[in-house]
Scaffold this motif. Structure first.
Motif, PDB file in Angstrom:
ATOM      1  N   VAL A  14       0.832  -1.165   0.057  1.00 24.36           N
ATOM      2  CA  VAL A  14      -0.081   0.104   0.102  1.00 24.36           C
ATOM      3  C   VAL A  14       0.964   1.423  -0.062  1.00 24.36           C
ATOM      4  CG1 VAL A  14      -1.857   1.340   1.213  1.00 24.36           C
ATOM      5  CG2 VAL A  14      -1.976  -1.433   1.072  1.00 24.36           C
ATOM      6  N   LEU A  15       1.853   1.272   0.776  1.00 24.90           N
ATOM      7  CA  LEU A  15       3.007   2.261   0.794  1.00 24.90           C
ATOM      8  C   LEU A  15       3.482   2.558  -0.699  1.00 24.90           C
ATOM      9  CD1 LEU A  15       4.659   1.743   4.212  1.00 24.90           C
ATOM     10  CD2 LEU A  15       3.403   3.811   3.638  1.00 24.90           C
ATOM     11  N   GLU A  16       3.839   1.375  -1.220  1.00 27.33           N
ATOM     12  CA  GLU A  16       4.326   1.582  -2.776  1.00 27.33           C
ATOM     13  C   GLU A  16       3.333   2.079  -3.582  1.00 27.33           C
ATOM     14  OE1 GLU A  16       7.051   0.864  -4.304  1.00 27.33           O
ATOM     15  OE2 GLU A  16       8.311  -0.511  -3.315  1.00 27.33           O
ATOM     16  N   LEU A  17       2.076   2.207  -3.255  1.00 19.78           N
ATOM     17  CA  LEU A  17       1.002   2.647  -4.233  1.00 19.78           C
ATOM     18  C   LEU A  17       0.823   3.998  -3.905  1.00 19.78           C
ATOM     19  CD1 LEU A  17      -1.456  -0.150  -4.296  1.00 19.78           C
ATOM     20  CD2 LEU A  17      -0.198   0.478  -6.198  1.00 19.78           C
ATOM     21  N   ILE A  18       0.651   4.572  -2.601  1.00 19.58           N
ATOM     22  CA  ILE A  18       0.151   5.891  -2.426  1.00 19.58           C
ATOM     23  C   ILE A  18       1.068   6.836  -1.368  1.00 19.58           C
ATOM     24  CG2 ILE A  18      -2.228   5.030  -2.464  1.00 19.58           C
ATOM     25  CD1 ILE A  18      -2.291   4.949   0.740  1.00 19.58           C
ATOM     26  N   ALA A  19       2.403   6.379  -1.137  1.00 22.03           N
ATOM     27  CA  ALA A  19       3.119   6.939  -0.326  1.00 22.03           C
ATOM     28  C   ALA A  19       4.641   7.345  -1.039  1.00 22.03           C
ATOM     29  CB  ALA A  19       3.639   6.246   1.142  1.00 22.03           C
ATOM     30  N   ASP A  20       5.385   8.034  -0.477  1.00 24.14           N
ATOM     31  CA  ASP A  20       6.762   8.479  -1.015  1.00 24.14           C
ATOM     32  C   ASP A  20       7.703   7.280  -0.912  1.00 24.14           C
ATOM     33  OD1 ASP A  20       9.929   9.236  -0.595  1.00 24.14           O
ATOM     34  OD2 ASP A  20       8.661  11.011  -1.484  1.00 24.14           O
ATOM     35  N   GLU A  21       8.553   7.320  -1.827  1.00 27.46           N
ATOM     36  CA  GLU A  21       9.221   5.814  -2.052  1.00 27.46           C
ATOM     37  C   GLU A  21      10.145   5.817  -0.631  1.00 27.46           C
ATOM     38  OE1 GLU A  21      10.371   2.423  -3.726  1.00 27.46           O
ATOM     39  OE2 GLU A  21       8.998   3.777  -4.294  1.00 27.46           O
ATOM     40  N   ARG A  22      10.673   7.007  -0.115  1.00 24.20           N
ATOM     41  CA  ARG A  22      11.572   6.954   1.281  1.00 24.20           C
ATOM     42  C   ARG A  22      10.593   6.307   2.302  1.00 24.20           C
ATOM     43  NH1 ARG A  22      13.115  13.119   1.777  1.00 24.20           N
ATOM     44  NH2 ARG A  22      10.818  13.211   1.386  1.00 24.20           N
ATOM     45  N   ASP A  23       9.385   6.755   2.358  1.00 28.31           N
ATOM     46  CA  ASP A  23       8.407   5.657   3.347  1.00 28.31           C
ATOM     47  C   ASP A  23       8.681   4.334   3.148  1.00 28.31           C
ATOM     48  OD1 ASP A  23       8.059   8.225   4.599  1.00 28.31           O
ATOM     49  OD2 ASP A  23       6.078   8.644   3.606  1.00 28.31           O
ATOM     50  N   VAL A  24       8.480   3.802   1.848  1.00 29.90           N
ATOM     51  CA  VAL A  24       8.724   2.456   1.639  1.00 29.90           C
ATOM     52  C   VAL A  24       9.881   1.817   2.320  1.00 29.90           C
ATOM     53  CG1 VAL A  24       8.626   0.711  -0.379  1.00 29.90           C
ATOM     54  CG2 VAL A  24       7.375   2.620  -0.205  1.00 29.90           C
ATOM     55  N   GLY A  25      11.069   2.563   1.996  1.00 36.33           N
ATOM     56  CA  GLY A  25      12.172   1.980   2.655  1.00 36.33           C
ATOM     57  C   GLY A  25      12.374   2.210   4.207  1.00 36.33           C
ATOM     58  N   TYR A  26      11.525   3.120   4.805  1.00 28.11           N
ATOM     59  CA  TYR A  26      11.569   3.051   6.316  1.00 28.11           C
ATOM     60  C   TYR A  26      10.962   2.136   6.681  1.00 28.11           C
ATOM     61  CZ  TYR A  26      13.467   8.274   5.558  1.00 28.11           C
ATOM     62  OH  TYR A  26      14.244   9.284   5.225  1.00 28.11           O
ATOM     63  N   PHE A  27       9.676   1.959   6.462  1.00 26.25           N
ATOM     64  CA  PHE A  27       8.736   1.018   6.750  1.00 26.25           C
ATOM     65  C   PHE A  27       9.345  -0.435   6.572  1.00 26.25           C
ATOM     66  CE2 PHE A  27       5.067  -1.639   7.687  1.00 26.25           C
ATOM     67  CZ  PHE A  27       4.556  -0.869   8.745  1.00 26.25           C
ATOM     68  N   GLY A  28      10.123  -0.706   5.387  1.00 26.94           N
ATOM     69  CA  GLY A  28      10.560  -1.986   5.377  1.00 26.94           C
ATOM     70  C   GLY A  28      11.694  -2.283   6.353  1.00 26.94           C
ATOM     71  N   ALA A  29      12.525  -1.135   6.637  1.00 32.61           N
ATOM     72  CA  ALA A  29      13.467  -1.344   7.636  1.00 32.61           C
ATOM     73  C   ALA A  29      12.627  -1.757   9.175  1.00 32.61           C
ATOM     74  CB  ALA A  29      14.318  -0.038   8.064  1.00 32.61           C
ATOM     75  N   VAL A  30      11.614  -0.980   9.179  1.00 31.25           N
ATOM     76  CA  VAL A  30      10.856  -1.312  10.746  1.00 31.25           C
ATOM     77  C   VAL A  30      10.409  -2.761  10.781  1.00 31.25           C
ATOM     78  CG1 VAL A  30       8.555  -0.832  11.771  1.00 31.25           C
ATOM     79  CG2 VAL A  30       9.949   1.015  11.074  1.00 31.25           C
ATOM     80  N   SER A  31       9.622  -3.255   9.342  1.00 35.23           N
ATOM     81  CA  SER A  31       9.160  -4.656   9.175  1.00 35.23           C
ATOM     82  C   SER A  31      10.193  -5.714   9.419  1.00 35.23           C
ATOM     83  CB  SER A  31       8.453  -4.713   8.033  1.00 35.23           C
ATOM     84  OG  SER A  31       7.708  -5.939   7.609  1.00 35.23           O
ATOM     85  N   THR A  32      11.321  -5.539   8.881  1.00 35.19           N
ATOM     86  CA  THR A  32      12.201  -6.383   8.932  1.00 35.19           C
ATOM     87  C   THR A  32      12.844  -6.553  10.422  1.00 35.19           C
ATOM     88  OG1 THR A  32      13.192  -5.789   6.804  1.00 35.19           O
ATOM     89  CG2 THR A  32      14.845  -6.860   8.358  1.00 35.19           C
ATOM     90  N   THR A  33      13.057  -5.536  11.279  1.00 37.07           N
ATOM     91  CA  THR A  33      13.420  -5.455  12.388  1.00 37.07           C
ATOM     92  C   THR A  33      12.321  -6.078  13.494  1.00 37.07           C
ATOM     93  OG1 THR A  33      14.513  -3.437  12.216  1.00 37.07           O
ATOM     94  CG2 THR A  33      14.361  -4.066  14.569  1.00 37.07           C
ATOM     95  N   VAL A  34      11.140  -5.761  13.460  1.00 38.58           N
ATOM     96  CA  VAL A  34      10.064  -6.294  14.196  1.00 38.58           C
ATOM     97  C   VAL A  34       9.979  -7.664  14.081  1.00 38.58           C
ATOM     98  CG1 VAL A  34       8.054  -5.787  12.974  1.00 38.58           C
ATOM     99  CG2 VAL A  34       8.196  -5.427  15.398  1.00 38.58           C
ATOM    100  N   HIS A  35      10.144  -8.467  12.874  1.00 38.53           N
ATOM    101  CA  HIS A  35       9.848  -9.814  12.759  1.00 38.53           C
ATOM    102  C   HIS A  35      10.947 -10.676  13.583  1.00 38.53           C
ATOM    103  CE1 HIS A  35       7.193  -8.921   9.652  1.00 38.53           C
ATOM    104  NE2 HIS A  35       6.788 -10.209   9.506  1.00 38.53           N
ATOM    105  N   VAL A  36      11.670 -10.166  13.968  1.00 35.13           N
ATOM    106  CA  VAL A  36      12.671 -10.913  14.921  1.00 35.13           C
ATOM    107  C   VAL A  36      11.844 -11.437  16.099  1.00 35.13           C
ATOM    108  CG1 VAL A  36      13.416  -9.020  16.736  1.00 35.13           C
ATOM    109  CG2 VAL A  36      14.922 -10.987  16.065  1.00 35.13           C
ATOM    110  N   ILE A  37      10.743 -10.726  16.569  1.00 38.87           N
ATOM    111  CA  ILE A  37       9.756 -10.951  17.760  1.00 38.87           C
ATOM    112  C   ILE A  37       9.274 -12.454  17.606  1.00 38.87           C
ATOM    113  CG2 ILE A  37       7.817 -10.271  19.023  1.00 38.87           C
ATOM    114  CD1 ILE A  37       8.742  -7.529  18.497  1.00 38.87           C
ATOM    115  N   TYR A  38       8.780 -12.668  16.145  1.00 37.09           N
ATOM    116  CA  TYR A  38       8.389 -13.791  15.702  1.00 37.09           C
ATOM    117  C   TYR A  38       9.022 -15.072  15.952  1.00 37.09           C
ATOM    118  CZ  TYR A  38       3.670 -12.443  13.848  1.00 37.09           C
ATOM    119  OH  TYR A  38       2.371 -11.978  13.770  1.00 37.09           O
ATOM    120  N   LEU A  39      10.494 -14.962  16.015  1.00 37.87           N
ATOM    121  CA  LEU A  39      11.360 -16.072  16.376  1.00 37.87           C
ATOM    122  C   LEU A  39      10.805 -16.962  17.733  1.00 37.87           C
ATOM    123  CD1 LEU A  39      14.827 -14.633  15.799  1.00 37.87           C
ATOM    124  CD2 LEU A  39      13.442 -16.004  14.226  1.00 37.87           C
TER     125      LEU A  39
END
Length: 206
Positions: A14-39
């Motif tokens: 959704v960010l890819e569709l309606i937001a700035d490309e920088r936001d996509v990168g920022y949220f990608g970093a957030v998503s990558t980091t938070v998934h460690v909790i699922y371990l």
């Protein structure tokens, strides 16, 4: 599994569709980091899965005992991971680049959602093993659709923080719904906090 991945990753699309490309990168970093909790959930499910079928055959007492043990282990694994991610959020994000620190609030928000979802995640496994997989699928499909809608509503005014709020809300509601289904179907408390903490005290660990 595909639906769970969709719930957790739809923000990026959704960010890819309606937001700035920088936001996509920022949220990608957030998503990558938070998934460690699922371990924590992956490890716990791996340990409990071979025992679940036998517990279901042995009856409610065995189900309750195994679930308390799994819940206790999840708390012991998830809490340090979530606290670590929250406390070190700026430092972790800075590893992607100094500009990524602006996503700290989004990481804090999403950490809360992943913490709740992970701690309560065993209800999904119990429902699947007890023949309620179709109901689980419909709940998750509803969560996926809700997440898409919330992202389109919240991202324009709030950016990546809106994406994090939408996903966190969906994860919490989905987890609570599955827990209530587990309580109704198996008549076992899905969040045995008291029993889990008492076990920690008596055993001196998980």
């Amino acid at each position: 599994t595909l639906i769970v991945i969709g719930v957790n990753q739809v923000d990026i699309f959704v960010l890819e569709l309606i937001a700035d490309e920088r936001d996509v990168g920022y949220f990608g970093a957030v998503s990558t980091t938070v998934h460690v909790i699922y371990l924590a959930q992956t490890a716990t499910v791996g340990l409990l899965s071979p025992l679940i079928s036998k517990a279901l055959d042995d009856g409610q007492g065995a189900i309750g005992d195994l679930h308390v043990r799994g819940f206790r282990l999840l708390i012991c694994l998830t809490l340090p991971l979530a606290v670590g991610v929250a406390v070190l959020a700026p430092s972790i994000l800075s590893l992607f680049g100094s500009a990524y620190v602006v996503a700290t609030d989004a990481l804090w928000i999403l950490t809360a959602g992943f913490f709740v979802s992970t701690v309560l995640g065993l209800s999904t496994i119990w429902l699947q093993y007890s023949g309620n997989e179709r109901s689980v699928m419909w709940v998750m499909l509803g969560a996926l659709v809700s997440n898409i809608v919330l992202n389109f509503l919240l991202i324009p005014p709030f950016g990546i923080n809106g994406a994090a709020v939408g996903t966190t809300a969906v994860l919490v509601v989905m987890s609570l719904t599955l827990c209530l289904m587990m309580r109704r179907q198996l008549d076992v408390s899905p969040w045995p906090v008291g029993a889990a903490l008492l076990g920690l005290i008596r055993r001196g660990g998980p």
